[in-house]
Design a protein around this motif. Sequence first.
Motif, PDB file in Angstrom:
ATOM      1  N   MET A 195       0.843  -1.194   0.000  1.00 26.59           N
ATOM      2  CA  MET A 195       0.000   0.000   0.000  1.00 26.59           C
ATOM      3  C   MET A 195       0.874   1.238   0.000  1.00 26.59           C
ATOM      4  O   MET A 195       1.778   1.373   0.814  1.00 26.59           O
ATOM      5  CB  MET A 195      -0.913   0.003   1.234  1.00 26.59           C
ATOM      6  N   SER A 196       0.628   2.146  -0.917  1.00 26.75           N
ATOM      7  CA  SER A 196       1.412   3.362  -1.007  1.00 26.75           C
ATOM      8  C   SER A 196       1.061   4.303   0.138  1.00 26.75           C
ATOM      9  O   SER A 196      -0.094   4.425   0.535  1.00 26.75           O
ATOM     10  CB  SER A 196       1.160   4.061  -2.341  1.00 26.75           C
ATOM     11  N   MET A 197       2.075   4.965   0.664  1.00 23.28           N
ATOM     12  CA  MET A 197       1.873   5.976   1.684  1.00 23.28           C
ATOM     13  C   MET A 197       2.115   7.332   1.041  1.00 23.28           C
ATOM     14  O   MET A 197       3.241   7.661   0.659  1.00 23.28           O
ATOM     15  CB  MET A 197       2.817   5.762   2.874  1.00 23.28           C
ATOM     16  N   SER A 198       1.073   8.103   0.900  1.00 18.76           N
ATOM     17  CA  SER A 198       1.188   9.400   0.234  1.00 18.76           C
ATOM     18  C   SER A 198       0.056  10.306   0.697  1.00 18.76           C
ATOM     19  O   SER A 198      -0.973   9.836   1.182  1.00 18.76           O
ATOM     20  CB  SER A 198       1.142   9.232  -1.293  1.00 18.76           C
ATOM     21  N   ARG A 199       0.291  11.606   0.535  1.00 17.83           N
ATOM     22  CA  ARG A 199      -0.705  12.595   0.924  1.00 17.83           C
ATOM     23  C   ARG A 199      -0.668  13.777  -0.039  1.00 17.83           C
ATOM     24  O   ARG A 199       0.396  14.107  -0.581  1.00 17.83           O
ATOM     25  CB  ARG A 199      -0.455  13.110   2.345  1.00 17.83           C
ATOM     26  N   GLN A 200      -1.823  14.397  -0.202  1.00 15.88           N
ATOM     27  CA  GLN A 200      -1.916  15.633  -0.971  1.00 15.88           C
ATOM     28  C   GLN A 200      -2.673  16.667  -0.154  1.00 15.88           C
ATOM     29  O   GLN A 200      -3.784  16.414   0.324  1.00 15.88           O
ATOM     30  CB  GLN A 200      -2.628  15.413  -2.303  1.00 15.88           C
ATOM     31  N   TYR A 201      -2.033  17.830   0.044  1.00 19.44           N
ATOM     32  CA  TYR A 201      -2.647  18.941   0.753  1.00 19.44           C
ATOM     33  C   TYR A 201      -2.905  20.091  -0.216  1.00 19.44           C
ATOM     34  O   TYR A 201      -2.096  20.354  -1.113  1.00 19.44           O
ATOM     35  CB  TYR A 201      -1.730  19.450   1.878  1.00 19.44           C
ATOM     36  N   ARG A 202      -4.017  20.753  -0.001  1.00 19.86           N
ATOM     37  CA  ARG A 202      -4.324  21.958  -0.788  1.00 19.86           C
ATOM     38  C   ARG A 202      -5.085  22.928   0.129  1.00 19.86           C
ATOM     39  O   ARG A 202      -6.081  22.555   0.744  1.00 19.86           O
ATOM     40  CB  ARG A 202      -5.156  21.637  -2.030  1.00 19.86           C
ATOM     41  N   ASP A 203      -4.572  24.146   0.193  1.00 11.91           N
ATOM     42  CA  ASP A 203      -5.176  25.184   1.044  1.00 11.91           C
ATOM     43  C   ASP A 203      -5.319  24.729   2.494  1.00 11.91           C
ATOM     44  O   ASP A 203      -6.316  25.008   3.170  1.00 11.91           O
ATOM     45  CB  ASP A 203      -6.546  25.604   0.491  1.00 11.91           C
ATOM     46  N   GLY A 204      -4.322  23.968   2.946  1.00 10.83           N
ATOM     47  CA  GLY A 204      -4.313  23.531   4.336  1.00 10.83           C
ATOM     48  C   GLY A 204      -5.172  22.330   4.639  1.00 10.83           C
ATOM     49  O   GLY A 204      -5.282  21.934   5.802  1.00 10.83           O
ATOM     50  N   ALA A 205      -5.767  21.731   3.622  1.00  8.09           N
ATOM     51  CA  ALA A 205      -6.645  20.574   3.842  1.00  8.09           C
ATOM     52  C   ALA A 205      -6.058  19.329   3.183  1.00  8.09           C
ATOM     53  O   ALA A 205      -5.481  19.401   2.089  1.00  8.09           O
ATOM     54  CB  ALA A 205      -8.034  20.850   3.282  1.00  8.09           C
ATOM     55  N   LEU A 206      -6.208  18.205   3.846  1.00  4.23           N
ATOM     56  CA  LEU A 206      -5.792  16.925   3.277  1.00  4.23           C
ATOM     57  C   LEU A 206      -6.889  16.453   2.343  1.00  4.23           C
ATOM     58  O   LEU A 206      -7.981  16.077   2.781  1.00  4.23           O
ATOM     59  CB  LEU A 206      -5.565  15.908   4.403  1.00  4.23           C
ATOM     60  N   ILE A 207      -6.602  16.465   1.030  1.00  7.58           N
ATOM     61  CA  ILE A 207      -7.642  16.168   0.059  1.00  7.58           C
ATOM     62  C   ILE A 207      -7.505  14.790  -0.574  1.00  7.58           C
ATOM     63  O   ILE A 207      -8.448  14.298  -1.205  1.00  7.58           O
ATOM     64  CB  ILE A 207      -7.689  17.239  -1.047  1.00  7.58           C
ATOM     65  N   ASP A 208      -6.329  14.161  -0.437  1.00  7.62           N
ATOM     66  CA  ASP A 208      -6.162  12.827  -1.020  1.00  7.62           C
ATOM     67  C   ASP A 208      -5.005  12.136  -0.317  1.00  7.62           C
ATOM     68  O   ASP A 208      -4.108  12.782   0.227  1.00  7.62           O
ATOM     69  CB  ASP A 208      -5.878  12.919  -2.521  1.00  7.62           C
ATOM     70  N   ARG A 209      -5.032  10.808  -0.357  1.00  4.69           N
ATOM     71  CA  ARG A 209      -3.949  10.046   0.275  1.00  4.69           C
ATOM     72  C   ARG A 209      -3.857   8.662  -0.347  1.00  4.69           C
ATOM     73  O   ARG A 209      -4.799   8.162  -0.970  1.00  4.69           O
ATOM     74  CB  ARG A 209      -4.171   9.934   1.788  1.00  4.69           C
ATOM     75  N   ASP A 210      -2.672   8.049  -0.186  1.00  6.70           N
ATOM     76  CA  ASP A 210      -2.413   6.676  -0.618  1.00  6.70           C
ATOM     77  C   ASP A 210      -2.681   6.468  -2.106  1.00  6.70           C
ATOM     78  O   ASP A 210      -3.223   5.437  -2.513  1.00  6.70           O
ATOM     79  CB  ASP A 210      -3.236   5.689   0.211  1.00  6.70           C
TER      80      ASP A 210
END
Length: 283
Positions: A1-16
């Motif tokens: 399982m990939s460990m990843s995160r995407q933040y935009r404008d201070g919010a976590l909008i996507d992961r893995d």
Amino acid sequence: MSMSRQYRDGALIDRDFPLDQIDEHYKGDSAVWYDLVNPTNEQYQILADELGLHELAIEDSIKGGQRAKIDHYDSHLFINLYQANFSYDSETLELAELSIFVTKNAVITVRQGTEFNMDKVQQRWDESAELAKYGVAFLLWGILDVVLDDYFKVIEHLDSELEELEDLLFSENRKDSLIQRKSYALRKALVVLRRIAVPMREVLNPIIKRDTQVIGSAMFQYYQDIYDHVMRAADWTDSLRDLVTTLLETNLTIQGNRMNLVMKKVTSWAAIIAVPTAITGFY
């Protein structure tokens, strides 16, 4: 399982999300973190193509065993550091190496093995979610903060061990073998800790003074706080190492004094016995 995160404008909008989708996530105002464990050549190639990573930085992360350092390239920073953990069973300092690629919109961590505790980093990010609006500076800060906290946990434990060693040293029922074993283990752990902690000063110093475009003015105080922790950790480590050396010298002095005392007693008894022995021998 990939460990990843995407933040935009201070919010976590996507992961893995998978690595081959990283280009769809880090563009624009997003900040992306992706973690690679024992990456393949194909994965390295994707990173090189998408993020413009320099071949020398990739080579360092593949080889491993690098000293704690920071390298500057045109499109990114390359940071190598170590997480520390003291093993109570073996009484040794265990290290976990981590390589970090830092670009304008992405932080890529590379681990050759699973020893580095990335769960603690993610927990730190979640606990400080109000700082997520600062993007890459926030992500890198979370990693560095966890690493420095672990250094202090190790140092505090070694400090406690040294206090116990002092008590053993001046105990009436002292055990020389135990004192020697603990002294050697503590000295070895402090030497290893110093080797990874002291160079972190040279990692943080350029980030604060030179790479302000990476951390930004809003996160400057947080990085300054980490730098202060690095200085304290280095000084504390040096102090403990000097204390271990002093305890070793004191132990040798005590052993020498005990030996002298025994020799004086033997000499005294020999002198007492010598008189009747001489008289008996005469007659």
